[in-house]
Scaffold this motif. Sequence first.
Motif, PDB file in Angstrom:
ATOM      1  N   GLU A 199       0.841  -1.211   0.000  1.00  0.00           N
ATOM      2  CA  GLU A 199       0.000   0.000   0.000  1.00  0.00           C
ATOM      3  C   GLU A 199       0.867   1.249   0.000  1.00  0.00           C
ATOM      4  OE1 GLU A 199      -3.962  -1.713   2.352  1.00  0.00           O
ATOM      5  OE2 GLU A 199      -2.290  -0.844   3.476  1.00  0.00           O
ATOM      6  N   THR A 200       1.941   1.231   0.784  1.00  0.00           N
ATOM      7  CA  THR A 200       2.853   2.382   0.812  1.00  0.00           C
ATOM      8  C   THR A 200       3.505   2.583  -0.543  1.00  0.00           C
ATOM      9  OG1 THR A 200       3.319   1.992   3.157  1.00  0.00           O
ATOM     10  CG2 THR A 200       4.879   3.382   1.948  1.00  0.00           C
ATOM     11  N   ALA A 201       3.953   1.482  -1.168  1.00  0.00           N
ATOM     12  CA  ALA A 201       4.600   1.572  -2.479  1.00  0.00           C
ATOM     13  C   ALA A 201       3.640   2.136  -3.517  1.00  0.00           C
ATOM     14  CB  ALA A 201       5.102   0.197  -2.904  1.00  0.00           C
ATOM     15  N   ASN A 202       2.401   1.680  -3.505  1.00  0.00           N
ATOM     16  CA  ASN A 202       1.424   2.168  -4.477  1.00  0.00           C
ATOM     17  C   ASN A 202       1.070   3.631  -4.226  1.00  0.00           C
ATOM     18  OD1 ASN A 202       1.277  -0.235  -5.924  1.00  0.00           O
ATOM     19  ND2 ASN A 202      -0.318  -1.077  -4.603  1.00  0.00           N
ATOM     20  N   ARG A 203       1.036   4.028  -2.957  1.00  0.00           N
ATOM     21  CA  ARG A 203       0.776   5.440  -2.641  1.00  0.00           C
ATOM     22  C   ARG A 203       1.923   6.311  -3.158  1.00  0.00           C
ATOM     23  NH1 ARG A 203       2.505   8.145   1.528  1.00  0.00           N
ATOM     24  NH2 ARG A 203       2.894   6.304   2.808  1.00  0.00           N
ATOM     25  N   LEU A 204       3.163   5.837  -2.976  1.00  0.00           N
ATOM     26  CA  LEU A 204       4.319   6.592  -3.466  1.00  0.00           C
ATOM     27  C   LEU A 204       4.284   6.739  -4.981  1.00  0.00           C
ATOM     28  CD1 LEU A 204       7.149   5.134  -1.204  1.00  0.00           C
ATOM     29  CD2 LEU A 204       6.301   7.491  -1.199  1.00  0.00           C
ATOM     30  N   MET A 205       3.857   5.671  -5.668  1.00  0.00           N
ATOM     31  CA  MET A 205       3.775   5.744  -7.135  1.00  0.00           C
ATOM     32  C   MET A 205       2.761   6.788  -7.582  1.00  0.00           C
ATOM     33  SD  MET A 205       4.391   2.046  -8.896  1.00  0.00           S
ATOM     34  CE  MET A 205       3.128   1.142  -8.024  1.00  0.00           C
ATOM     35  N   GLU A 206       1.675   6.905  -6.825  1.00  0.00           N
ATOM     36  CA  GLU A 206       0.659   7.918  -7.152  1.00  0.00           C
ATOM     37  C   GLU A 206       1.191   9.319  -6.880  1.00  0.00           C
ATOM     38  OE1 GLU A 206      -2.916   7.065  -5.057  1.00  0.00           O
ATOM     39  OE2 GLU A 206      -3.282   5.173  -6.118  1.00  0.00           O
ATOM     40  N   GLN A 207       1.965   9.460  -5.798  1.00  0.00           N
ATOM     41  CA  GLN A 207       2.484  10.774  -5.412  1.00  0.00           C
ATOM     42  C   GLN A 207       3.677  11.206  -6.252  1.00  0.00           C
ATOM     43  OE1 GLN A 207       3.328  10.189  -1.252  1.00  0.00           O
ATOM     44  NE2 GLN A 207       1.216  10.566  -0.608  1.00  0.00           N
ATOM     45  N   LEU A 208       4.389  10.228  -6.847  1.00  0.00           N
ATOM     46  CA  LEU A 208       5.612  10.518  -7.601  1.00  0.00           C
ATOM     47  C   LEU A 208       5.502   9.970  -9.014  1.00  0.00           C
ATOM     48  CD1 LEU A 208       8.097   9.436  -4.777  1.00  0.00           C
ATOM     49  CD2 LEU A 208       7.532  11.804  -5.409  1.00  0.00           C
ATOM     50  N   PRO A 209       4.691  10.594  -9.855  1.00  0.00           N
ATOM     51  CA  PRO A 209       4.508  10.071 -11.219  1.00  0.00           C
ATOM     52  C   PRO A 209       5.847   9.959 -11.953  1.00  0.00           C
ATOM     53  CG  PRO A 209       2.937  11.829 -10.755  1.00  0.00           C
ATOM     54  CD  PRO A 209       3.917  11.818  -9.613  1.00  0.00           C
ATOM     55  N   GLY A 210       6.011   8.849 -12.655  1.00  0.00           N
ATOM     56  CA  GLY A 210       7.227   8.639 -13.429  1.00  0.00           C
ATOM     57  C   GLY A 210       8.343   7.960 -12.664  1.00  0.00           C
ATOM     58  N   HIS A 211       8.247   7.928 -11.339  1.00  0.00           N
ATOM     59  CA  HIS A 211       9.259   7.254 -10.525  1.00  0.00           C
ATOM     60  C   HIS A 211       8.987   5.738 -10.524  1.00  0.00           C
ATOM     61  CE1 HIS A 211       9.933  11.331  -9.204  1.00  0.00           C
ATOM     62  NE2 HIS A 211      10.966  10.950  -8.467  1.00  0.00           N
ATOM     63  N   ARG A 212      10.043   4.980 -10.323  1.00  0.00           N
ATOM     64  CA  ARG A 212       9.899   3.522 -10.231  1.00  0.00           C
ATOM     65  C   ARG A 212      10.017   3.130  -8.764  1.00  0.00           C
ATOM     66  NH1 ARG A 212      13.729  -0.530 -13.602  1.00  0.00           N
ATOM     67  NH2 ARG A 212      15.311   0.713 -12.540  1.00  0.00           N
ATOM     68  N   VAL A 213       8.943   2.556  -8.236  1.00  0.00           N
ATOM     69  CA  VAL A 213       8.905   2.130  -6.837  1.00  0.00           C
ATOM     70  C   VAL A 213       8.930   0.607  -6.807  1.00  0.00           C
ATOM     71  CG1 VAL A 213       7.640   2.245  -4.668  1.00  0.00           C
ATOM     72  CG2 VAL A 213       7.567   4.193  -6.252  1.00  0.00           C
ATOM     73  N   GLU A 214       9.853   0.043  -6.031  1.00  0.00           N
ATOM     74  CA  GLU A 214      10.002  -1.400  -5.940  1.00  0.00           C
ATOM     75  C   GLU A 214      10.158  -1.800  -4.476  1.00  0.00           C
ATOM     76  OE1 GLU A 214      12.491  -2.348  -9.995  1.00  0.00           O
ATOM     77  OE2 GLU A 214      13.561  -1.316  -8.388  1.00  0.00           O
ATOM     78  N   ILE A 215       9.915  -3.084  -4.191  1.00  0.00           N
ATOM     79  CA  ILE A 215      10.152  -3.634  -2.849  1.00  0.00           C
ATOM     80  C   ILE A 215      11.100  -4.821  -3.011  1.00  0.00           C
ATOM     81  CG2 ILE A 215       9.143  -4.605  -0.761  1.00  0.00           C
ATOM     82  CD1 ILE A 215       6.462  -3.353  -1.577  1.00  0.00           C
ATOM     83  N   ILE A 216      12.286  -4.700  -2.434  1.00  0.00           N
ATOM     84  CA  ILE A 216      13.282  -5.768  -2.514  1.00  0.00           C
ATOM     85  C   ILE A 216      13.734  -6.109  -1.103  1.00  0.00           C
ATOM     86  CG2 ILE A 216      15.517  -6.465  -3.469  1.00  0.00           C
ATOM     87  CD1 ILE A 216      15.168  -4.311  -5.606  1.00  0.00           C
ATOM     88  N   GLY A 217      13.550  -7.350  -0.715  1.00  0.00           N
ATOM     89  CA  GLY A 217      13.936  -7.767   0.625  1.00  0.00           C
ATOM     90  C   GLY A 217      13.198  -7.019   1.717  1.00  0.00           C
ATOM     91  N   GLY A 218      11.935  -6.676   1.435  1.00  0.00           N
ATOM     92  CA  GLY A 218      11.135  -5.954   2.418  1.00  0.00           C
ATOM     93  C   GLY A 218      11.472  -4.484   2.560  1.00  0.00           C
ATOM     94  N   VAL A 219      12.268  -3.944   1.623  1.00  0.00           N
ATOM     95  CA  VAL A 219      12.664  -2.531   1.662  1.00  0.00           C
ATOM     96  C   VAL A 219      12.158  -1.834   0.396  1.00  0.00           C
ATOM     97  CG1 VAL A 219      14.611  -0.921   1.706  1.00  0.00           C
ATOM     98  CG2 VAL A 219      14.720  -3.054   3.025  1.00  0.00           C
ATOM     99  N   ILE A 220      11.479  -0.704   0.577  1.00  0.00           N
ATOM    100  CA  ILE A 220      10.978   0.067  -0.555  1.00  0.00           C
ATOM    101  C   ILE A 220      12.113   0.916  -1.125  1.00  0.00           C
ATOM    102  CG2 ILE A 220       9.428   1.924  -1.280  1.00  0.00           C
ATOM    103  CD1 ILE A 220       7.417   0.932   0.752  1.00  0.00           C
ATOM    104  N   THR A 221      12.291   0.853  -2.451  1.00  0.00           N
ATOM    105  CA  THR A 221      13.258   1.719  -3.122  1.00  0.00           C
ATOM    106  C   THR A 221      12.518   2.555  -4.156  1.00  0.00           C
ATOM    107  OG1 THR A 221      13.811   0.127  -4.862  1.00  0.00           O
ATOM    108  CG2 THR A 221      15.082  -0.007  -2.823  1.00  0.00           C
ATOM    109  N   VAL A 222      12.971   3.790  -4.323  1.00  0.00           N
ATOM    110  CA  VAL A 222      12.347   4.704  -5.270  1.00  0.00           C
ATOM    111  C   VAL A 222      13.431   5.244  -6.201  1.00  0.00           C
ATOM    112  CG1 VAL A 222      10.993   6.806  -5.557  1.00  0.00           C
ATOM    113  CG2 VAL A 222      10.608   5.348  -3.557  1.00  0.00           C
ATOM    114  N   ALA A 223      13.246   5.044  -7.500  1.00  0.00           N
ATOM    115  CA  ALA A 223      14.188   5.557  -8.494  1.00  0.00           C
ATOM    116  C   ALA A 223      13.519   6.680  -9.270  1.00  0.00           C
ATOM    117  CB  ALA A 223      14.609   4.447  -9.445  1.00  0.00           C
TER     118      ALA A 223
END
Length: 203
Positions: free
Chosen positions: A19-43
């Motif tokens: 849910e946090t990752a999807n919220r970040l994607m909505e707030q940051l259009p064009g950014h790539r949000v991923e979850i690796i090893g339980g950690v959210i990364t934003v590019a």
Amino acid sequence: MPAAAVEHPCDDEPETLLETANRLMEQLPGHRVEIIGGVITVAPPPDGPHVDALTTLMLPFLSAGLHGEASRVLQGIGLWLPSGPEDYVIPDLTIVDSDYNERLIANNSYDPACFRLVLEVTSGNYQNDLRNKVIAYAQAKIPVYVIVDRKHGRVHVLTEPLPGGYDRHEVYAPGQEAPLPASIGAEVTLDVAELLRAGRPKR
């Protein structure tokens, strides 16, 4: 009961990582949000040369017929990871089995079993591609992982996945050709100098 309590009955429940990752994607259009090893990364959104390198990369795959009835060449498709209950990544470029659309798992991400190759073009977060994703893709048993390392001017081809990484790791420099395993569905060789030239940021 206050109106707010009716409208938001789950306010006391913490957000899941997804849910946090999807919220970040909505707030940051064009950014790539991923979850690796339980950690959210934003590019951040890719720069022009990054996208240029991806287009250059697609051409030999398309010429080899890999975007056809048996397989597809896709950008930005989600890959569900076995490393955590909500882990997923969005590789820059992939070759997948043509029936990938029947293997959706969750959050627009697909079963790693349908991926023949994943490819990343490095950006500012290059260490993520060279370290964390090596382990993540190996654990997902992705047969071929290719990294176009723009920072160090190299192309990496990793094959034979193991639980902690890849057993084979070939590194190619400008002036060399990087052959890819025929297991992707065709014989493809990448021109390292051409890729790095396309991906070089203008100063």
